[in-house]
Design an enzyme around this catalytic site. Structure first.
Site, PDB file in Angstrom:
ATOM      1  N   LYS A   1      18.158  27.828  88.253  1.00 37.16           N
ATOM      2  CA  LYS A   1      18.120  29.282  88.144  1.00 37.16           C
ATOM      3  C   LYS A   1      17.274  29.662  86.935  1.00 37.16           C
ATOM      4  CE  LYS A   1      20.919  33.436  87.628  1.00 37.16           C
ATOM      5  NZ  LYS A   1      22.266  34.022  87.641  1.00 37.16           N
TER       6      LYS A   1
ATOM      7  N   LYS B   1      16.710  29.630  92.618  1.00 43.18           N
ATOM      8  CA  LYS B   1      16.672  31.077  92.468  1.00 43.18           C
ATOM      9  C   LYS B   1      15.783  31.475  91.305  1.00 43.18           C
ATOM     10  CE  LYS B   1      19.675  34.789  91.106  1.00 43.18           C
ATOM     11  NZ  LYS B   1      20.924  35.162  90.538  1.00 43.18           N
TER      12      LYS B   1
HETATM   13  C1  PBG Z   1      24.543  36.474  87.598  1.00 43.46           C
HETATM   14  C2  PBG Z   1      23.611  36.770  88.721  1.00 43.46           C
HETATM   15  C3  PBG Z   1      22.409  37.483  88.653  1.00 43.46           C
HETATM   16  C4  PBG Z   1      21.898  37.515  89.947  1.00 43.46           C
HETATM   17  C5  PBG Z   1      22.797  36.828  90.760  1.00 43.46           C
HETATM   18  N1  PBG Z   1      23.841  36.356  89.973  1.00 43.46           N
HETATM   19  C6  PBG Z   1      21.801  38.209  87.520  1.00 43.46           C
HETATM   20  C7  PBG Z   1      21.226  37.437  86.408  1.00 43.46           C
HETATM   21  O1  PBG Z   1      21.237  36.208  86.357  1.00 43.46           O
HETATM   22  O2  PBG Z   1      20.733  38.112  85.495  1.00 43.46           O
HETATM   23  C8  PBG Z   1      20.634  38.175  90.363  1.00 43.46           C
HETATM   24  C9  PBG Z   1      20.470  38.389  91.829  1.00 43.46           C
HETATM   25  C10 PBG Z   1      19.363  39.297  92.202  1.00 43.46           C
HETATM   26  O3  PBG Z   1      18.512  39.680  91.370  1.00 43.46           O
HETATM   27  O4  PBG Z   1      19.310  39.665  93.387  1.00 43.46           O
HETATM   28  N2  PBG Z   1      25.875  36.900  87.900  1.00 43.46           N
END
Ligand code: PBG
Length: 329
Positions: free
Chosen positions: A198, A250
């Site tokens: 991520k 992601k």
């Molecule tokens: C963290 C989380 C995020 C997203 C999914 N889980 C935000 C981040 O990491 O700042 C982002 C998903 C998206 O942008 O569609 N709980």
């Protein structure tokens, strides 16, 4: 005298029927997961300006959305909670009556086992500083203190009835700690979808509006640097060693190289998250008449499957499933 060219790849592209026959990648609703937002104290669903077509659900409209996802044959839903009150440790995440846990129970009550119910296991929606973990006295994200909260949150989500927890906080050791806590609580059946690779991404922008994020600054001390690919292989390896059942990359579109390498190197299912900014960009360009929206949607999701994703999380899941049912995709 043989013809020239000897090989004519265009032969198999001549008609829609030929193209359909030789397609190497096919979209199916069962491979799509719909992210859903449920907001505390909301009387009816509320639009999210930067995610046109996506809403913050009330508890009642959440049930309808889950029902629709089942009817369309989606693989799952991924739930995010938006609480009314936040604090330093994200108490709402572990409160059995907190909005995320209540939402999980509602969905379970509404659809039983007809769809896979997933939920975000992270503190950022629940903390008043917006970080994914708890902070030290000097304001750093405290890895090991956060793990204790994640363990408690995993158990709370399991008690609420979740099938899969999505560990999205990028703390070191989080999968092992959550797995152990689930097992100790008698929730051996709850699976872990690890947000393994991520990245600290600009493409999460609209999501921050969707969950009323309180974050100032960034998440670069825990999420990955977009410059790195080898590091993702390390994260994926560690998460699998720690017990991840599914690994995810992601964002998706700008990380298809990471997705492909992950798919080639693991023996667990691989997911990709088409994040909020990826969605918003297509919607914005389409709203200006600069892009053919529906084709862009299908092309983007097809590319993720082609790059190796078995599962795609996408805000278009419901719509794409409907197109598939109508024979349009
Ligand atoms: C963290 C989380 C995020 C997203 C999914 N889980 C935000 C981040 O990491 O700042 C982002 C998903 C998206 O942008 O569609 N709980």
């Amino acid at each position: 005298m043989g013809g020239f060219p000897v090989e004519r790849p265009r032969r198999l592209r001549r008609t829609p029927a030929l193209r359909r026959l030789v397609a190497e990648t096919r979209l199916h609703p069962a491979g799509l997961v719909l992210p859903l937002f449920v907001r505390e104290d909301l009387a009816e669903a509320a639009p999210i300006a930067s995610l046109p077509g996506v809403v913050q659900h009330s508890r009642a409209s959440l049930r309808d959305a889950a029902r629709e996802a089942v009817d369309l044959g989606l693989g799952g839903v991924m739930l995010f909670g938006v609480p009314s009150r936040r604090d330093a440790v994200g108490s709402g995440a572990t409160d059995a009556d907190g909005i995320l846990n209540a939402g999980i129970s509602d969905i379970r009550d509404e659809v039983g086992d007809d769809i896979v119910v997933m939920a975000d296991l992270c503190l950022d929606e629940f903390t008043d500083h917006g970080h994914c973990g708890v902070l030290t006295a000097t304001g750093e994200v405290d890895n090991d203190a956060t793990l204790e909260r994640y363990a408690e949150m995993g158990v709370a989500l399991a008690r609420a009835g979740v099938d899969v927890v999505g560990t999205s906080g990028m703390m070191d050791g989080q999968v092992a700690v959550v797995r152990a806590a689930l097992d100790d609580a008698g929730a051996q059946h709850v699976a872990v979808l690890a947000y393994a690779a991520k990245y600290a991404s600009a493409f999460y922008g609209p999501f921050r509006e969707a969950v009323d994020s309180q974050l100032t600054g960034d998440r670069k001390s825990y999420q990955q640097d977009s410059a790195n690919r080898r590091e993702s292989m390390r994260e994926v390896r560690l998460d699998i060693e720690e017990g991840a059942d599914i690994v995810m990359v992601k964002p998706a579109s700008h990380y298809l190289d990471v997705l492909r390498q992950t798919a080639d190197s693991v023996d667990v299912p691989v997911a990709a998250y088409q994040v909020s900014g990826e969605y918003a960009m297509v919607e914005a360009a389409a709203a200006n008449g600069w892009i053919d929206r529906d084709r862009a949607v299908l092309e983007s999701i097809t590319s993720m499957h082609r790059a190796g994703a078995d599962i795609v999380l996408t805000y278009w899941a419901t719509e794409v499933a409907r197109w598939i049912a109508e024979g349009r995709a």
